[in-house]
Each structure stands twice: as structure tokens, then as C-alpha cells.
Scaffold this motif. Structure first.
Motif, PDB file in Angstrom:
ATOM      1  N   ASP A 100       0.829  -1.204   0.000  1.00  0.00           N
ATOM      2  CA  ASP A 100       0.000   0.000   0.000  1.00  0.00           C
ATOM      3  C   ASP A 100       0.868   1.260   0.000  1.00  0.00           C
ATOM      4  OD1 ASP A 100      -2.323  -1.414  -0.088  1.00  0.00           O
ATOM      5  OD2 ASP A 100      -2.858  -1.136   2.031  1.00  0.00           O
ATOM      6  N   GLU A 101       2.062   1.131   0.584  1.00  0.00           N
ATOM      7  CA  GLU A 101       2.996   2.262   0.606  1.00  0.00           C
ATOM      8  C   GLU A 101       3.737   2.391  -0.717  1.00  0.00           C
ATOM      9  OE1 GLU A 101       6.876   3.765   3.224  1.00  0.00           O
ATOM     10  OE2 GLU A 101       5.629   2.115   3.948  1.00  0.00           O
ATOM     11  N   HIS A 102       3.964   1.250  -1.406  1.00  0.00           N
ATOM     12  CA  HIS A 102       4.716   1.239  -2.667  1.00  0.00           C
ATOM     13  C   HIS A 102       3.947   0.466  -3.742  1.00  0.00           C
ATOM     14  CE1 HIS A 102       8.297   2.950  -0.767  1.00  0.00           C
ATOM     15  NE2 HIS A 102       8.081   2.116   0.237  1.00  0.00           N
ATOM     16  N   PRO A 103       2.750   0.920  -4.107  1.00  0.00           N
ATOM     17  CA  PRO A 103       1.964   0.188  -5.106  1.00  0.00           C
ATOM     18  C   PRO A 103       2.585   0.227  -6.497  1.00  0.00           C
ATOM     19  CG  PRO A 103       0.901   2.277  -4.580  1.00  0.00           C
ATOM     20  CD  PRO A 103       2.026   2.111  -3.596  1.00  0.00           C
ATOM     21  N   GLN A 104       3.280   1.309  -6.838  1.00  0.00           N
ATOM     22  CA  GLN A 104       3.902   1.360  -8.160  1.00  0.00           C
ATOM     23  C   GLN A 104       4.942   0.253  -8.329  1.00  0.00           C
ATOM     24  OE1 GLN A 104       5.498   5.226  -9.051  1.00  0.00           O
ATOM     25  NE2 GLN A 104       3.480   6.188  -9.233  1.00  0.00           N
ATOM     26  N   ALA A 105       5.745   0.026  -7.296  1.00  0.00           N
ATOM     27  CA  ALA A 105       6.781  -1.011  -7.374  1.00  0.00           C
ATOM     28  C   ALA A 105       6.152  -2.388  -7.536  1.00  0.00           C
ATOM     29  CB  ALA A 105       7.659  -0.973  -6.132  1.00  0.00           C
ATOM     30  N   LEU A 106       5.055  -2.650  -6.822  1.00  0.00           N
ATOM     31  CA  LEU A 106       4.369  -3.940  -6.950  1.00  0.00           C
ATOM     32  C   LEU A 106       3.847  -4.131  -8.372  1.00  0.00           C
ATOM     33  CD1 LEU A 106       3.099  -6.477  -5.415  1.00  0.00           C
ATOM     34  CD2 LEU A 106       0.997  -5.129  -5.502  1.00  0.00           C
ATOM     35  N   VAL A 107       3.150  -3.129  -8.906  1.00  0.00           N
ATOM     36  CA  VAL A 107       2.611  -3.228 -10.266  1.00  0.00           C
ATOM     37  C   VAL A 107       3.742  -3.420 -11.267  1.00  0.00           C
ATOM     38  CG1 VAL A 107       1.376  -1.979 -12.081  1.00  0.00           C
ATOM     39  CG2 VAL A 107       0.542  -1.893  -9.717  1.00  0.00           C
ATOM     40  N   ARG A 108       4.839  -2.683 -11.090  1.00  0.00           N
ATOM     41  CA  ARG A 108       5.980  -2.819 -11.995  1.00  0.00           C
ATOM     42  C   ARG A 108       6.525  -4.243 -11.976  1.00  0.00           C
ATOM     43  NH1 ARG A 108       8.230   1.605 -10.543  1.00  0.00           N
ATOM     44  NH2 ARG A 108       9.623   0.762  -8.961  1.00  0.00           N
ATOM     45  N   GLY A 109       6.655  -4.843 -10.787  1.00  0.00           N
ATOM     46  CA  GLY A 109       7.152  -6.213 -10.693  1.00  0.00           C
ATOM     47  C   GLY A 109       6.224  -7.214 -11.355  1.00  0.00           C
ATOM     48  N   LEU A 110       4.913  -7.044 -11.171  1.00  0.00           N
ATOM     49  CA  LEU A 110       3.941  -7.949 -11.795  1.00  0.00           C
ATOM     50  C   LEU A 110       3.986  -7.847 -13.316  1.00  0.00           C
ATOM     51  CD1 LEU A 110       0.966  -7.406  -9.327  1.00  0.00           C
ATOM     52  CD2 LEU A 110       2.078  -9.600  -9.767  1.00  0.00           C
ATOM     53  N   ILE A 111       4.008  -6.619 -13.836  1.00  0.00           N
ATOM     54  CA  ILE A 111       4.028  -6.434 -15.291  1.00  0.00           C
ATOM     55  C   ILE A 111       5.347  -6.905 -15.885  1.00  0.00           C
ATOM     56  CG2 ILE A 111       3.908  -4.761 -17.170  1.00  0.00           C
ATOM     57  CD1 ILE A 111       1.221  -5.264 -15.845  1.00  0.00           C
ATOM     58  N   HIS A 112       6.462  -6.600 -15.226  1.00  0.00           N
ATOM     59  CA  HIS A 112       7.758  -7.037 -15.741  1.00  0.00           C
ATOM     60  C   HIS A 112       7.843  -8.549 -15.837  1.00  0.00           C
ATOM     61  CE1 HIS A 112      10.303  -3.174 -14.805  1.00  0.00           C
ATOM     62  NE2 HIS A 112       9.383  -2.987 -15.723  1.00  0.00           N
ATOM     63  N   SER A 113       7.273  -9.258 -14.883  1.00  0.00           N
ATOM     64  CA  SER A 113       7.431 -10.709 -14.852  1.00  0.00           C
ATOM     65  C   SER A 113       6.382 -11.438 -15.680  1.00  0.00           C
ATOM     66  CB  SER A 113       7.379 -11.220 -13.410  1.00  0.00           C
ATOM     67  OG  SER A 113       6.113 -10.939 -12.833  1.00  0.00           O
ATOM     68  N   ASP A 114       5.133 -11.006 -15.628  1.00  0.00           N
ATOM     69  CA  ASP A 114       4.076 -11.788 -16.282  1.00  0.00           C
ATOM     70  C   ASP A 114       3.036 -10.907 -16.965  1.00  0.00           C
ATOM     71  OD1 ASP A 114       3.349 -14.345 -16.955  1.00  0.00           O
ATOM     72  OD2 ASP A 114       2.001 -14.625 -15.268  1.00  0.00           O
ATOM     73  N   GLY A 115       3.449  -9.720 -17.373  1.00  0.00           N
ATOM     74  CA  GLY A 115       2.534  -8.824 -18.071  1.00  0.00           C
ATOM     75  C   GLY A 115       3.180  -8.309 -19.337  1.00  0.00           C
ATOM     76  N   CYS A 116       2.504  -7.386 -20.019  1.00  0.00           N
ATOM     77  CA  CYS A 116       3.056  -6.856 -21.256  1.00  0.00           C
ATOM     78  C   CYS A 116       2.398  -5.521 -21.602  1.00  0.00           C
ATOM     79  CB  CYS A 116       2.865  -7.839 -22.414  1.00  0.00           C
ATOM     80  SG  CYS A 116       1.132  -8.220 -22.775  1.00  0.00           S
ATOM     81  N   ARG A 117       3.077  -4.775 -22.431  1.00  0.00           N
ATOM     82  CA  ARG A 117       2.527  -3.560 -23.038  1.00  0.00           C
ATOM     83  C   ARG A 117       2.425  -3.844 -24.528  1.00  0.00           C
ATOM     84  NH1 ARG A 117       3.882   1.246 -25.685  1.00  0.00           N
ATOM     85  NH2 ARG A 117       3.029   3.193 -24.809  1.00  0.00           N
ATOM     86  N   VAL A 118       1.247  -3.742 -25.094  1.00  0.00           N
ATOM     87  CA  VAL A 118       1.025  -4.108 -26.487  1.00  0.00           C
ATOM     88  C   VAL A 118       0.375  -2.937 -27.223  1.00  0.00           C
ATOM     89  CG1 VAL A 118       0.796  -6.562 -25.946  1.00  0.00           C
ATOM     90  CG2 VAL A 118      -1.246  -5.110 -26.000  1.00  0.00           C
TER      91      VAL A 118
END
Length: 268
Positions: free
Chosen positions: A169-187
Motif C-alpha cells: 500500500d505504501e509502494h503500489p507502483q513497485a508492486l505493479v511494476r514487478g507484476l508487469i515485468h514478470s508476467d505482463g506486457c505492453r502491447v
């Protein structure tokens, strides 16, 4: 007796993914010496003192401090495409594995730096078909990743403990970044729009996707997106056999994509 410089060089080359045989040939040392430095029992007083200092780095069962932003990122990477195994030859020692596509060397370096910021331990790289395994061994991975357990993550509950929830909750950007980097994508989404009396027009716009079969992990991601006020939609995949029935979080609104680009961006 080998110099400290040579010993350190063998660890550096191992972190780059070289095999023990390649390292031994390059540094002019024996395989036996390499393996003693990494796993052996012949340790001098200096090494034993260093090991004793490292027993206190765990923030859960000892007095260590936790780099919260790096941990939030690493938690996302672990939940997205990571796992923990127990070393059969070293009881009580666990290895964290994070798998990244080898096409993205900067993301691999970013993940390695996050591991080193969380725990003061050696990080190694291992080639796998189509990907690079970023791995590090410690007795304390289950302490900071209590979600570890037998079986696949989507077959068991994945719930954050209160102390983890406070960090993300204090660092939500870092969590989202880790999720997208590992198992997400920008298309780039391409839509065909027909118009009467004219040729069809194609419109392109970027969007982010995150696909996972665990509804608990999906909930962790969407909770972080809500805290960041980033709009999202979710649907269940029915087309790709590999991801059948997996949930897909889509971020497609122009303002939401712009927010994601500020702290995630394309993989490279």
C-alpha cells in the motif's frame, strides 16, 4: 592459495551465467576449488565471521531491515512468474527463482538489483529455454514470502499478510511494476474501423495486459491499481489453450496507459 581478486572474479562470472568449467578455464583454477568457495566446508575465520553477520539480515526472524520499495517490486515479480524451491543437498536452504524473457536484459538487471537490495546474498543467472532464471539461495525466503507452498500458486490461496499489505500500500507502483515485468506486457492494439464509401481505417493505441490463473494474484494487482487511481477491466480468456480460463487485467484508457508509462513502460 588463490588471491581474493581471483575468488571474486569467479563469483562475478558465475553471476553472468558461465558454467563452472568455463570459469575454471578462464581463471586458471580447479573445479574443486570453485565448488569449495561456493559450497565447501573449508572456511577460514574471515569467512565464518562474514557468515555470522549474515544470519541477522532477515527482517522477520531477526533484526534485519527491509528495503520496502525493492521488496514490493520483488513480491510482484515472485507472484507473477517466480517460485521457491528447497535445496535437497542443503536442508533448510531455499532458492528463489524469477524467470524473465532473455530478450530484456535491462529488466533482468533490474530484478537482480532488487534481490540484492532485499537480501545481502549472491545472485546467479541460469539460461533456460527462452528465458533467464535469476536465482538466489537463502534460509529466509519463506520468511519474507509466506505465500510459498507446495503446488502451483493458482491452486492454493495467495493472501498477503498484514505487514506485506502495509508495504504494497505504501509502494503500489513497485508492486505493479514487478507484476508487469514478470508476467505482463505492453502491447499495441489495432482496431479496424470501416467507413461508408471509403477504405477501412486502422487505429492503433497502446494498452497493458496482465494474465494469471490465480484470482488472488489478480486481486492483489487490481487493489494496487485502485490505490493509484488507474482504471482497469478484467475478462476471462477463452481463446488461447495455454491460458484457458485465466483472468486478464486490461488497462486501455488513454489516461490510465499514460500513468502506467510513467513508472512501468515497455519492456527492454
Amino acid at each position: 592459495m588463490y588471491s581474493r581478486k581471483i575468488v571474486d572474479e569467479t563469483f562475478r562470472l558465475k553471476a553472468q551465467g558461465l558454467t563452472d568449467k568455463e570459469i575454471a578455464a578462464r581463471c586458471g583454477v580447479s573445479l574443486r576449488a570453485l565448488r569449495h568457495w561456493r559450497y565447501g566446508t573449508r572456511r577460514g575465520p574471515e569467512v565464518e565471521a562474514r557468515r555470522a553477520d549474515r544470519t541477522t539480515y532477515c527482517p522477520r526472524c531477526s533484526t534485519g531491515s527491509l528495503h520496502k520499495e525493492a521488496y514490493s517490486y520483488l513480491l510482484g515479480a515472485y507472484l507473477g512468474d517466480g517460485h521457491i524451491t528447497e535445496n535437497k543437498n542443503r536442508p533448510g536452504v531455499h532458492t528463489l527463482w524469477i524467470l524473465y524473457d532473455k530478450k530484456y536484459p535491462q529488466l533482468i538487471a533490474y530484478c537482480r538489483a532488487a534481490i540484492e537490495a532485499v537480501f545481502p546474498i549472491k545472485v546467479f543467472m541460469a539460461d533456460r529455454p527462452g528465458c533467464t532464471a535469476i536465482k538466489a539461495a537463502s534460509k529466509h525466503w519463506p520468511c519474507v514470502f509466506p505465500q510459498h507452498g507446495p503446488g502451483k500458486k493458482h491452486d492454493r490461496p495467495i493472501l498477503l499478510e498484514p505487514w506485506q499489505r502495509r508495504i504494497v500500500d505504501e509502494h503500489p507502483q513497485a508492486l505493479v511494476r514487478g507484476l508487469i515485468h514478470s508476467d505482463g506486457c505492453r502491447v499495441i492494439n489495432r482496431i479496424r474501423k470501416a467507413s461508408s464509401g471509403a477504405e477501412a481505417e486502422y487505429h492503433e493505441y497502446p494498452r497493458y495486459h496482465f494474465t494469471n490463473a490465480s484470482t488472488d494474484i489478480i486481486d492483489i494487482l487490481t487493489h494496487a491499481l485502485d490505490r493509484l487511481d488507474i482504471a482497469w477491466k478484467i475478462h476471462v480468456n477463452k481463446r488461447m489453450p495455454r491460458y484457458k480460463d485465466a483472468h486478464i487485467v486490461s488497462i486501455s484508457r488513454r489516461d490510465a496507459v499514460a500513468r502506467m508509462d510513467d513508472f512501468v513502460g515497455p519492456k527492454y
